[in-house]
Design an enzyme around this catalytic site. Structure first.
Site, PDB file in Angstrom:
ATOM      1  N   ASP A   1       0.866  -1.179   0.000  1.00  0.00           N
ATOM      2  CA  ASP A   1       0.000   0.000   0.000  1.00  0.00           C
ATOM      3  C   ASP A   1       0.910   1.238   0.000  1.00  0.00           C
ATOM      4  O   ASP A   1       2.109   1.142   0.239  1.00  0.00           O
ATOM      5  CB  ASP A   1      -0.953  -0.005   1.208  1.00  0.00           C
ATOM      6  CG  ASP A   1      -2.152   0.915   0.988  1.00  0.00           C
ATOM      7  OD1 ASP A   1      -2.126   1.725   0.034  1.00  0.00           O
ATOM      8  OD2 ASP A   1      -3.120   0.840   1.768  1.00  0.00           O
TER       9      ASP A   1
HETATM   10  C1  NOJ Z   1      -3.968   3.931   0.140  1.00  0.00           C
HETATM   11  C2  NOJ Z   1      -5.182   3.106   0.403  1.00  0.00           C
HETATM   12  O1  NOJ Z   1      -5.075   2.494   1.671  1.00  0.00           O
HETATM   13  C3  NOJ Z   1      -5.429   2.029  -0.642  1.00  0.00           C
HETATM   14  O2  NOJ Z   1      -6.684   1.464  -0.403  1.00  0.00           O
HETATM   15  C4  NOJ Z   1      -5.326   2.604  -2.033  1.00  0.00           C
HETATM   16  O3  NOJ Z   1      -5.593   1.618  -2.974  1.00  0.00           O
HETATM   17  C5  NOJ Z   1      -3.938   3.174  -2.218  1.00  0.00           C
HETATM   18  N1  NOJ Z   1      -3.711   4.232  -1.234  1.00  0.00           N
HETATM   19  C6  NOJ Z   1      -3.711   3.727  -3.619  1.00  0.00           C
HETATM   20  O4  NOJ Z   1      -4.427   4.885  -3.799  1.00  0.00           O
END
Ligand code: NOJ
Length: 730
Positions: free
Chosen positions: A285
């Site tokens: 993430d």
């Molecule tokens: C952070 C988020 O937790 C996740 O769900 C998301 O897909 C990513 N950023 C990319 O934007």
């Protein structure tokens, strides 16, 4: 020298046999991967393991700089634009300027629709109609592909039992089975029959794993999960979706009892790659690799990169840590070359399967042909209709009587558009949304006299609009009060300490009640709400959730009776915030739940249980019948119930089948959902619902190591208010 010779050899082979094997469309994917990996230098391999951004990330939690110059050999980009021409320009650079012409994988958060935004995931699950969810996800995939996106960071299948957590909106509620079924339906919608279909995008299961347990409903916190609950509650949706072919996963921000999910070899490699044989890849993430330092398991970025990579994270989202450190880590022999090759192969596999090597460019169409097609909007509207949950309906307040003449429409949500979109709707536009008021105008044109007053805002202390609202309400036959949450109150880093509506909204309803007119409450929100002070005031309550572009007409259809509500809750509504966590499948406890162990001030019973939802018709269940009262472990059992529509209108009834196991070596939940089915039944007609129980699938459970155990003894099937006993023998 060795490299030089290898290069010479490759050039020679190419020269003598024409195009390289990896460019041969007809060659098997695995041969193409092997051929390509062999040709790659370490630098080229490492670039494949990184994801950069293209465009500006407008997510306030994840601000990143826009990169001006991108390496042509980069593995992936998060694509924040919706412009296929721009994507093609960047892709052309990769295809033509990188030595081997490896296409870039363009990823983006397509969560509940790309431009045709449909209801949030929590609402989707209330429809109990996974086939309809699949259809909506196919629309999202097509709009995404036509915008230059190959890969979506969805579905979120984190079982969530603390509605204070802002991200409950993004998943399918409190139940593992529901998350599994809707997760699979979503993967199917995105990935189509095969990834190489022209309008398929690769799915990404997130956030692997345990994010839903984030302590206290706060975001980015520790998740203290026992090995038993990991296997029993959090893993099942992932296992089901991996088996359904989900191409990728995203590692979570949280730790699991001390070991961060992004550095967790047990979950990432032992379970995912070894036990389940997943052959796609895992992306971290946003910033999750660097955050291993903040989480206290790495002293610097290099160690963070080493831990994440060895644990099984193949792609570094945005941190640039793999790019900066992997070469040295390989030289120091801390990372074996074989693992680099395997990781690159996993990423290339997804690219090959998507057909990117053969068709790297997006088709360019006019915006009007790409988005918001009438059939797409109709599908979104159908999903809204089926997701709406009628929570309360006393004295047949709904549907509106034919004699009704004047309807007062009050509240901050009545004419709002932006908030109906819900969280994570980055390409959604408020101008695409049909407001509640617009839906009412269409539905009740020439039938009802509508009047409107906003009354007050979503929060704050300003009561100056109350007088006007009371005056408008006083002139009406029924008051429709439209309340709820702003969309920014859900999503990432959007937790709330209380799940009640802000005081100003509750006060507005209390003030309106003084008119003595019936009150119909319409709620649009991204989590269960604390309704204890409003429930007794409202004559009817409709949970609209955050419907996306098509909210007004489906809601108006429910009010008029054109649509018979059929949604049932995918998450429990606690009576008060203090009751959290409350979920239907709590483990059995030493003294019966709901009878003993109440709080001093309130009961332990929530306001609305998981599965609650009313209809305008009545469904009468026959006595359910078992094919046998005793079965052996290798036999199947069938249980059947006939449901008759004993009311005056046709309706859809979702039958939810649960199992309980009163005595086992590991205490089981009070009951667990194992199957559901929704059917439409005409007034006066009946339908048979059948559940085929497979002992290994439906009666077994896992221990803390994930081993499946099937024990003999008594079991119960729960359906509606019936409880049927049967025995499992050797
Ligand atoms: C952070 C988020 O937790 C996740 O769900 C998301 O897909 C990513 N950023 C990319 O934007």
């Amino acid at each position: 020298m060795k490299n030089l010779l290898l290069l010479l050899f490759i050039v020679l082979v190419q020269y003598s046999f024409g195009q390289p094997l990896y460019k041969d469309k007809k060659a098997p994917v695995e041969s193409r991967i092997n051929d390509l990996v062999k040709r790659m230098t370490l630098e080229e391999k490492i670039l494949q393991l990184n994801q950069y951004t293209l465009g500006i990330n407008r997510n306030v939690n994840n601000i990143g700089e826009e990169l001006k110059s991108l390496p042509a050999g980069i593995g992936s980009l998060i694509y924040f634009n919706a412009d296929p021409v721009k994507r093609n320009d960047v892709q052309r650079k990769a295809m033509e300027e990188s030595r081997l012409g490896i296409p870039i994988l363009f990823g983006f958060d397509v969560i509940h629709g790309f431009r045709t935004i449909y209801p949030i995931s929590l609402a989707q699950a209330c429809s109990w109609n996974p086939a309809l969810v699949t259809q909506n996800c196919s629309v999202a995939a097509k709009e995404a592909v036509l915008s230059g996106v190959d890969w979506t960071f969805s579905p979120m299948i984190d079982v969530a039992r603390d509605p204070r957590w802002g991200r409950v909106a993004e998943g399918y509620g409190e139940d593992p089975y529901t998350n599994a079924v809707f997760g699979v339906a979503t993967v199917k919608g995105y990935q189509g029959k095969k990834l190489s279909d022209p309008y398929s995008v690769a799915a990404c299961l997130k956030h692997y794993i345990g994010y839903g347990m984030s302590e206290g409903g706060r975001d980015y916190r520790s998740a203290d999960i026992s090995a038993q609950s990991l296997w029993e509650t959090y893993i099942p949706p992932y296992e089901a979706c991996v088996k359904a072919g989900a191409a990728t996963l995203m590692s979570a921000f949280n730790d699991i009892s001390g070991v961060p999910a992004t550095a967790n070899r047990y979950t990432l490699t032992e379970i995912l790659k070894k036990r389940w044989a997943h052959d796609g890849f895992v992306v971290s993430d946003w910033n999750a690799i660097e955050q291993l330092i903040a989480q206290g398991v790495a002293k610097d970025k290099k160690e963070a990169g080493l831990k994440a990579f060895l644990a099984g994270v193949e792609m570094d989202m945005k941190d640039n840590i793999y790019f900066e450190n992997l070469k040295q880590l390989v030289a120091e022999k801390k990372i074996p070359m074989s693992l680099v090759d395997e990781s690159v192969a996993r990423i290339l596999r997804v690219k090959f399967r998507l057909g990117l090597f053969d068709e790297p460019y997006a088709t360019v169409l006019d915006e009007k042909d790409r988005y918001l097609q009438p059939e797409s909007k109709a599908l979104a509207a159908r999903l809204t209709e089926e997701s709406i949950v009628l929570l309360k309906n006393t004295n047949k307040t709904l549907p509106f009587a034919a004699s009704l003449q004047k309807l007062a429409v009050i509240g901050p949500m009545a004419k709002d558009k932006e908030n109906l979109l819900g969280s994570w709707a980055q390409n959604g536009k408020a101008t695409d949304v049909e407001s509640i008021y617009e839906g009412l105008e269409k539905e009740f044109k020439n039938k009802l006299q509508l009047s409107y007053a906003k009354g007050g805002d979503f929060d704050g202390l300003d009561e100056s609009g109350f007088q006007e609202a009371i005056a408008v309400a006083g002139q009406s036959d029924v008051i429709l009060v439209c309340l709820g949450e702003k969309n920014s109150w859900s999503g990432e880093s959007a937790s709330r300490s209380t799940i009640a509506l802000p005081g100003i909204q509750e006060k507005l309803v209390v003030a309106l009640k003084k008119t003595g007119k019936p009150i119909v409450l319409v709620l649009s929100n991204g989590r269960p709400l604390e309704l204890v002070r409003l429930e007794s005031i409202a004559d009817a309550i409709i949970e609209l959730w955050q419907p996306g572009v098509a909210g007004g007409t489906p809601l108006a259809g429910v009010l008029s009776g054109r649509v018979n509500p059929s949604g049932k809750l995918s998450i429990t509504f606690p009576l008060t915030t203090g009751q959290i966590p409350t979920y239907y499948n709590m483990r059995q406890s030493s003294r019966p739940f709901g009878k003993m162990g109440d709080y001093q001030d309130i009961s332990t019973e929530p306001l609305y249980w998981f599965g609650h939802g009313l209809s305008y018709t009545t469904f009468t269940y026959s006595s359910a019948k078992l094919s046998s009262a005793r079965i052996k472990k290798n036999q199947q059992l069938t249980v059947e119930v006939t449901v008759t529509n004993t009311g005056a209108v046709k309706g859809k009834e979702a039958v939810l089948w649960y199992i309980s196991d009163p005595a086992a070596s590991i205490s089981r939940p009070m009951k667990e959902l194992k199957f559901f089915e929704k059917k439409e039944i005409n007034a006066g007609e009946k339908m048979v619902y059948r559940f085929e129980i497979d002992p290994m699938r439906d009666l077994s459970f896992t221990d803390a190591t994930g081993k499946r155990i099937l024990e003999t003894g008594d079991f119960f099937i729960h359906i509606n208010d019936q409880k049927l006993k049967f025995e499992l023998t050797d």
